[in-house]
Structure formats: structure tokens, C-alpha cells
Write an enzyme that holds these catalytic residues in place. Structure first.
Site, mmCIF file in Angstrom:
data_model
loop_
_atom_site.group_PDB
_atom_site.id
_atom_site.type_symbol
_atom_site.label_atom_id
_atom_site.label_comp_id
_atom_site.label_asym_id
_atom_site.label_seq_id
_atom_site.Cartn_x
_atom_site.Cartn_y
_atom_site.Cartn_z
ATOM 1 N N GLY A 95 40.225 41.094 22.519
ATOM 2 C CA GLY A 95 38.831 41.026 22.740
ATOM 3 C C GLY A 95 37.743 41.912 22.024
ATOM 4 O O GLY A 95 36.733 41.346 21.967
ATOM 5 N N GLY A 97 37.707 43.581 19.217
ATOM 6 C CA GLY A 97 36.301 43.740 18.290
ATOM 7 C C GLY A 97 35.131 43.012 18.811
ATOM 8 O O GLY A 97 34.136 42.989 17.960
ATOM 9 N N TYR A 131 35.736 38.590 10.317
ATOM 10 C CA TYR A 131 34.312 37.980 10.201
ATOM 11 C C TYR A 131 33.969 36.469 10.712
ATOM 12 O O TYR A 131 32.476 36.067 11.246
ATOM 13 C CB TYR A 131 33.532 39.006 9.413
#
Length: 159
Positions: A95, A97, A131
Site C-alpha cells: 500500500g 505506492g 494507476y
């Protein structure tokens, strides 16, 4: 436990190391040309060109985000450009990033901004998937262009 903090001058060697590790991951180590004094001046000198967040897992540095302010004339507001995001391989999936990007999103809002933007290498499917999972999307219709080295010199000299 994940913590995000602003990098300070004492973090310079760590930041330089993260930049080199990111370049290796991106298969671009041959493009890393900075010298320490110049990078240090641009990150921690009297007029910083960029800022750095350090991400820690259980008190140990495990990643970073290097970013700078942009401006959108269409929005009439500033934004943040994420130049580099890197998480150590052994910390991926924890977690970190997401926490780094969450802090950047909060900075955009705190600073009255409109956008958080970045580039992704076309082959980096793992990054693209990550992303997308946080709600980011590709900007259709735009290509990235660059001028550097001899072309930049020539243009600056009116050639």
C-alpha cells in the site's frame, strides 16, 4: 505501518539511490547523468525545483515520489507533476505506492490545484494496472515531446 514524510536535506543520498533504482527498473540506468552537487542544489537549495516525499514501512524508507508544480491555463490553477514514483520490490503490495499518491492528491487539493499528472512507460502494464485501480486514466489525444542536449542548445542560441 506506512508513513509518508517530506524529504529533508539529510535524505539526499537516499533520494539519489531511489532515482538510480527507478532507472534500473525502467531499463534506463544509462540515462542517469546527474551529478550530486547539481541534484542537491535543485532539490534542497535556495530555490528548489522539485520536492520529494519519502515513504516508509515500519520506519524503514521503502519508496519515494519526486514532484513539482505545474500550471493549467485552461483550469486557471496549479497542479502537480509526478516525475518519479518508486517502491522497493520487497515493499510492493503493502500500500505504499497508493499512500504516496494519496498524499500527492491531498497536496494538490491543499494547494488549490486541479490536477495530478504523470507519464507511464508504454510497456509498464503493472504500473498502468495500478494507476487504473486508483481511478487514474490515460489522456487521449496527447503525445509527449521533448527537447534536450544539442537541440536545446541550438534553439537557445537562435539556430
Amino acid at each position: 505501518m506506512i508513513t509518508i514524510r517530506q524529504a529533508g536535506e539529510a535524505d539526499f543520498d537516499l533520494v539519489a539511490e531511489f532515482i538510480r533504482k527507478l532507472a534500473e527498473y525502467e531499463k534506463l540506468a544509462h540515462e542517469v547523468r546527474f551529478d550530486d552537487a547539481t541534484l542537491h542544489r535543485h532539490l534542497f537549495g535556495p530555490r528548489p525545483a522539485a520536492e520529494v516525499l519519502i515513504g516508509e514501512v515500519d520506519g524503514a524508507p521503502a519508496g519515494f515520489a519526486l514532484f513539482f508544480q505545474t500550471f493549467s491555463t485552461f483550469e486557471g490553477k496549479p497542479g502537480i507533476w509526478l516525475e518519479d514514483l518508486f517502491v522497493e520490490p520487497n515493499a510492493r503490495g503493502a500500500g505504499l505506492g497508493r499512500a504516496l499518491l494519496s498524499r500527492l492528491a491531498a497536496l494538490v487539493i491543499e494547494r488549490g490545484g486541479a490536477r495530478l499528472e504523470w507519464n507511464v512507460l508504454d510497456w509498464n502494464e503493472l504500473g498502468k494496472s495500478f494507476y487504473r485501480s486508483i481511478g487514474a486514466g490515460h489522456v487521449d489525444g496527447w503525445e509527449r515531446w521533448r527537447m534536450q542536449d544539442d537541440a536545446l542548445e541550438a534553439l537557445a542560441n537562435g539556430l
